[in-house]
Scaffold this motif. Structure first.
Motif, short mmCIF file in Angstrom:
data_model
loop_
_atom_site.label_atom_id
_atom_site.label_comp_id
_atom_site.label_asym_id
_atom_site.label_seq_id
_atom_site.Cartn_x
_atom_site.Cartn_y
_atom_site.Cartn_z
N GLY A 1 12.36 147.38 77.71
CA GLY A 1 11.80 148.49 78.50
C GLY A 1 12.84 149.14 79.38
N ALA A 2 13.67 148.33 80.00
CA ALA A 2 14.73 148.87 80.85
C ALA A 2 15.73 149.66 80.02
CB ALA A 2 15.42 147.73 81.61
N ALA A 3 16.13 149.12 78.86
CA ALA A 3 17.08 149.81 78.00
C ALA A 3 16.49 151.13 77.49
CB ALA A 3 17.48 148.91 76.83
N PHE A 4 15.21 151.09 77.11
CA PHE A 4 14.52 152.29 76.64
C PHE A 4 14.54 153.38 77.72
CE2 PHE A 4 10.52 154.71 76.78
CZ PHE A 4 10.56 155.35 75.54
N LYS A 5 14.15 153.03 78.93
CA LYS A 5 14.06 154.01 80.00
C LYS A 5 15.44 154.57 80.37
CE LYS A 5 9.60 152.66 81.73
NZ LYS A 5 8.79 152.26 82.89
N GLN A 6 16.44 153.70 80.38
CA GLN A 6 17.81 154.17 80.67
C GLN A 6 18.24 155.18 79.60
OE1 GLN A 6 19.97 153.28 83.27
NE2 GLN A 6 19.80 151.09 83.60
N TYR A 7 17.96 154.85 78.32
CA TYR A 7 18.38 155.73 77.23
C TYR A 7 17.64 157.07 77.28
CZ TYR A 7 19.39 157.70 72.71
OH TYR A 7 19.78 158.56 71.73
N VAL A 8 16.33 157.01 77.49
CA VAL A 8 15.56 158.25 77.53
C VAL A 8 16.05 159.16 78.66
CG1 VAL A 8 13.25 159.23 77.96
CG2 VAL A 8 13.52 157.31 76.38
N ARG A 9 16.35 158.60 79.80
CA ARG A 9 16.82 159.40 80.94
C ARG A 9 18.21 159.99 80.71
NH1 ARG A 9 14.36 155.11 84.23
NH2 ARG A 9 12.55 156.05 85.24
N THR A 10 19.10 159.21 80.10
CA THR A 10 20.51 159.62 80.04
C THR A 10 21.02 159.98 78.64
OG1 THR A 10 21.31 157.36 79.64
CG2 THR A 10 21.03 158.04 81.95
N GLY A 11 20.37 159.48 77.60
CA GLY A 11 20.86 159.69 76.24
C GLY A 11 22.02 158.77 75.89
N ILE A 12 22.29 157.80 76.77
CA ILE A 12 23.41 156.88 76.58
C ILE A 12 22.89 155.45 76.53
CG2 ILE A 12 25.56 155.99 77.60
CD1 ILE A 12 25.77 158.73 79.06
N GLU A 13 23.31 154.72 75.50
CA GLU A 13 22.97 153.29 75.41
C GLU A 13 23.72 152.57 76.51
OE1 GLU A 13 20.98 151.49 73.36
OE2 GLU A 13 20.42 153.08 71.98
N GLN A 14 23.00 151.78 77.29
CA GLN A 14 23.61 151.04 78.38
C GLN A 14 23.16 149.59 78.34
OE1 GLN A 14 22.38 153.12 81.90
NE2 GLN A 14 23.61 154.91 81.45
N SER A 15 24.04 148.70 78.73
CA SER A 15 23.61 147.32 78.85
C SER A 15 22.80 147.20 80.13
CB SER A 15 24.80 146.37 78.87
OG SER A 15 25.60 146.62 80.00
N ILE A 16 21.91 146.23 80.14
CA ILE A 16 21.03 146.04 81.28
C ILE A 16 21.54 144.88 82.11
CG2 ILE A 16 18.66 145.50 81.96
CD1 ILE A 16 19.13 148.26 80.62
N PRO A 17 21.69 145.05 83.44
CA PRO A 17 22.18 143.97 84.28
C PRO A 17 21.24 142.76 84.20
CG PRO A 17 21.75 145.95 85.59
CD PRO A 17 21.36 146.24 84.18
N GLY A 18 21.83 141.60 84.08
CA GLY A 18 21.04 140.37 84.10
C GLY A 18 20.33 140.06 82.81
N GLY A 19 20.59 140.79 81.76
CA GLY A 19 19.92 140.51 80.50
C GLY A 19 20.62 141.20 79.37
#
Length: 159
Positions: free
Chosen positions: A117-135
């Motif tokens: 869910g965190a990765a999805f929301k980060q991607y939708v907002r930015t268009g960039i795949e990002q690693s999620i802190p702590g996971g």
């Protein structure tokens, strides 16, 4: 024999490690509302949502409409996540994109629904795949945490 004992001890310690704990940073990102402010932004975000689900789901995408993206699954005791993404207009002219992820395994999901869910929301907002802190990121198919979740409750809440 000298190598067997340390391996067994490591395995025993790993089995006793706490499960189901969600990193607070990941939870904060995963639970933050995903709200777009106007049609152009919402159109871009909805397309990103579709792209993310297609790129991360082990299941086939079954439904894509103006308000729903849904995959097949979960089923068969599998740990893979099935996704349901919703788009709901708000009274103030904004639109909220909701995220839900479920698996059908009593031993946990891969990836962890909160991290997905965190990765999805980060991607939708930015268009960039990002690693999620702590996971682990949702795009990783390796160990991403084995939170004890079953088909009855294996989900990261929307939005």
């Amino acid at each position: 024999m000298k190598r067997t004992l340390p391996i067994l001890l490591c395995a025993a310690l790993a089995a006793c490690a706490p499960r189901g704990q969600v990193d607070p940073d990941v939870m904060q990102i995963a639970t933050a509302p995903l709200t777009c402010s106007d049609k152009p932004q919402c159109d871009i975000w909805w397309q990103r949502a579709q792209d993310w689900v297609r790129g991360h789901s082990m299941y086939e995408v079954q439904t894509v409409t103006d308000s729903l993206i849904q995959t097949a699954g979960p089923g068969g005791g599998k740990r893979a996540l099935a996704y349901e993404i919703t788009k709901t207009p708000n009274g103030d002219g904004t639109t909220t994109i909701g995220f839900a992820a479920h698996c059908d395994s009593a031993i946990g999901c891969k990836p962890d629904p909160w991290a997905a869910g965190a990765a999805f929301k980060q991607y939708v907002r930015t268009g960039i795949e990002q690693s999620i802190p702590g996971g682990k990121g949702a795009s990783e198919t390796g160990d991403a945490g084995d939170a004890p979740q079953s088909a009855q409750g294996a989900s990261a809440p929307a939005p």
